[in-house]
Motif scaffolding. Structure first.
Motif, short mmCIF file in Angstrom:
data_model
loop_
_atom_site.label_atom_id
_atom_site.label_comp_id
_atom_site.label_asym_id
_atom_site.label_seq_id
_atom_site.Cartn_x
_atom_site.Cartn_y
_atom_site.Cartn_z
N UNK A 1 -49.87 -78.28 44.71
CA UNK A 1 -51.12 -77.83 43.69
C UNK A 1 -50.56 -77.03 42.79
N UNK A 2 -49.93 -76.27 43.48
CA UNK A 2 -49.22 -74.83 42.51
C UNK A 2 -48.34 -75.29 41.47
N UNK A 3 -47.42 -76.29 42.14
CA UNK A 3 -46.61 -76.83 40.92
C UNK A 3 -47.16 -77.65 39.87
N UNK A 4 -48.22 -78.53 40.35
CA UNK A 4 -48.74 -79.51 39.52
C UNK A 4 -49.51 -78.33 38.41
N UNK A 5 -50.22 -77.37 38.84
CA UNK A 5 -51.03 -76.71 37.77
C UNK A 5 -50.11 -75.91 36.97
N UNK A 6 -48.80 -75.79 36.99
CA UNK A 6 -47.69 -75.24 36.18
C UNK A 6 -47.48 -76.48 35.00
N UNK A 7 -47.46 -77.41 35.23
CA UNK A 7 -46.97 -78.45 34.66
C UNK A 7 -47.76 -79.78 34.74
N UNK A 8 -49.05 -79.76 34.30
CA UNK A 8 -49.88 -80.90 34.81
C UNK A 8 -49.37 -82.34 34.01
N UNK A 9 -49.00 -82.01 32.80
CA UNK A 9 -48.60 -83.31 32.09
C UNK A 9 -47.44 -84.01 32.68
#
Ligand SMILES: Nc1ncnc2c1ncn2[C@@H]1O[C@H](COP(=O)(O)OP(=O)(O)O)[C@@H](O)[C@H]1O
Ligand SMILES: [Mg+2]
Lengths: 243, 269
Positions: free
Chosen positions: A36-44
């Motif tokens: 989730x942390x990873x994704x929030x850094x680069x959602x697209x």
């Protein structure tokens, strides 16, 4: 129409591009939190992305994990599990019943995305889906690559027109953009760390070579809107102005 | 064979319907038999701008479903007998149009008309896809603001990859930029993107600039395409656009604010 028969389909050898999730922990809630942390850094970057998971490390240490729970957690994060690597017989069987194909796991093409932090995930690492990968001739694109369009080249990719913000160009070899690059450009996507990226006007949202990337925020003003070449040196992206 | 012209944008409220009405009227006024089709099923707007809303009996969906024939549904314009309107349905939903049905109607219209102007709905979903699929030419209507430019860029990608011409590997759709609602004073003040900004991002052949103008609202309230208001700036700008589309060379106008123009004229800075 000119009356000629149009074919119904064609089977082509092609490669598919997806991040590999290499697991070092079998605690699904921990994995979910980190992801989730990873994704929030680069959602697209991650939104609706296909993903492979690699259980080699877990199985080396004899750590158990439930594939079904793992897969449904991934889907919950809008990731699509499309392959399992390094699973044991039971895990592979379980994957089959979940319609997740087994990848034989030659991971020699994979490159770690981050160099500083702990390697708990490898986004952007290339995955061979079809094995007979060959370096094709250069692909030439003369029309603009617009927002929402994607181009994938088996070999080098040469683009004469602009690449818009929101467009994505990928090549297993080098990328040359003889115009403005505003979108995302990923060279060496099968892990070729010698691949390079060239463009006449760097305004990219993201540049990457063999999985190592920089986003527009990481670009220094000195290279923005300049003609540049980009290459890898000791796992770091180097951007130099061309004169 | 008719030429199918789609007026498209991605973004809503940028001036597609205003443009469709003006261009269709302009082409018809020059003697080319023209049909203009409203693809905005469920909203129905074009007939209001053309001032024929009270004469709508059958619509595009009726024709596709075989509930009426084309001649019953086409409405002849009250100002120009070379112009016909095929209205959208107000009561159906977007799924009432089929790709195959649209193709059939366009083919039948092609036998009789020189130009077929397709007024696209907003978005990049099904309605906009149907409107652009059979196009030969595309007028990409764009306002001088970032979101509109971005949506136009996306639409250009769809024209280049999802249209019939793209699928059959024919010559690509001819794409033209139409910059509308252009307000030079707001460009000067930095509130709006300039023509150069937009051109740098889209790099597209510029067919014309339509200034932001009160005459557009007046014309649409009166149910008369603004191109018939020959005294108005927007009307003249649309007349230029039609001339350029037909191959005439005309210098671009309405790019600079009056202040900027005077400054240049008197050599100030
Ligand atoms: N050049 C212009 N100057 C002023 N108002 C305009 C202009 N072009 C369009 N408008 C107004 O903008 C609104 C949206 O226009 P419309 O043509 O319906 O856009 P679309 O079909 O793209 O949704 C309408 O109220 C119209 O009167
Ligand atoms: Mg409209």
């Amino acid at each position: 129409m000119d009356g000629s028969q149009s074919p119904v389909l064609e089977l082509k050898s092609s490669t598919f591009f997806a991040p590999v999730l290499v697991l070092y922990s079998n605690e699904v809630h921990l994995i979910a939190e980190k992801l989730r942390q990873k994704i929030s850094g680069a959602p697209d970057f991650f939104n609706n992305s296909a993903i492979l998971f690699d259980l080699t490390e877990l199985n080396n240490k004899g750590m158990q994990i439930d594939i079904e729970i793992l897969a449904s957690m991934l889907r919950g994060l809008h990731l699509f599990p499309i392959g399992i690597r390094g699973g044991n017989d039971a895990q592979q069987k379980q994957a089959w019943t979940l319609s997740i194909p087994v990848d034989s796991g030659r991971s020699n093409g994979s490159v770690l995305l981050e160099t500083q932090s702990k390697p708990d995930i490898q986004p952007e690492a290339p995955v061979e889906i079809i094995k007979e990968v060959f370096r094709a001739q250069a692909t030439l694109v003369t029309q603009p690559v617009r927002s929402g369009q994607r181009i994938y080249a088996n070999g080098d990719l040469v683009i004469l027109a602009q690449v818009s913000a929101g467009a994505e160009i990928m090549a297993e070899g080098n990328i040359h953009v003889y115009n403005t690059l505003r979108g995302r450009a990923l060279a060496g996507v099968q892990g070729d760390t010698a691949a390079r990226l060239f463009c006449l006007d760097l305004q990219a949202e993201l540049i990457s070579i063999a999985g190592i990337y920089k986003t527009s925020e990481d670009l220094k003003d000195a290279v923005k809107k300049k003609p540049v070449q980009v290459f890898l040196q000791e796992q770091a992206l180097i951007i130099v102005q061309l004169d | 064979m008719a030429r199918v012209v789609v007026v498209t944008s991605g973004k809503g409220g940028v001036g597609k319907t205003t443009t469709s009405a003006a261009i269709a009227m302009g082409l018809a006024k020059r003697g080319h038999k023209t049909a203009v089709i409203d693809f905005d099923v469920g909203l129905r707007n074009l007939d209001l701008i053309m001032g024929c809303e009270r004469r709508v009996v059958y619509d595009f969906v009726n024709v596709i479903n075989g509930e009426a024939n084309l001649n019953q549904a086409l409405i002849r314009d009250k100002n120009c007998n070379q112009l016909y309107i095929l209205p959208a349905s107000q009561t159906r939903d977007k799924d009432a149009l089929s790709l195959e049905g649209v193709g059939r109607v366009l083919e039948e219209l092609s036998k009789e008309f020189k130009y077929i102007v397709c007024d696209s709905p907003a978005g990049i979903e099904r309605g906009a896809y149907l409107a652009m699929y059979y196009a030969d030419d595309a007028l990409v209507v764009t306002n001088p603001e970032v979101s509109s430019v971005r949506d136009s860029d996306r639409m250009l990608g769809i024209l280049a990859s999802k249209s019939r011409r793209a699928e059959l590997a024919m010559d690509p759709i001819k794409e033209y930029l139409l910059l509308t609602r252009y307000d030079p004073s707001r460009v000067d003040s930095g509130e709006m993107l300039s023509l150069e900004d937009v051109q740098e991002i889209l790099s597209l052949h510029l067919l014309g600039i339509i200034p932001e103008s009160k005459s557009v609202l007046t014309a649409s309230n009166a149910g008369v395409p603004v191109i018939l208001d020959e005294k108005s700036d927007a009307g003249q700008a649309y007349a230029d656009v039609v001339a350029r589309y037909l191959g005439e060379k005309r210098p671009h106008r309405f790019i600079e604010s009056k202040k900027g123009f005077l400054r240049k004229l008197f050599g100030g800075k």
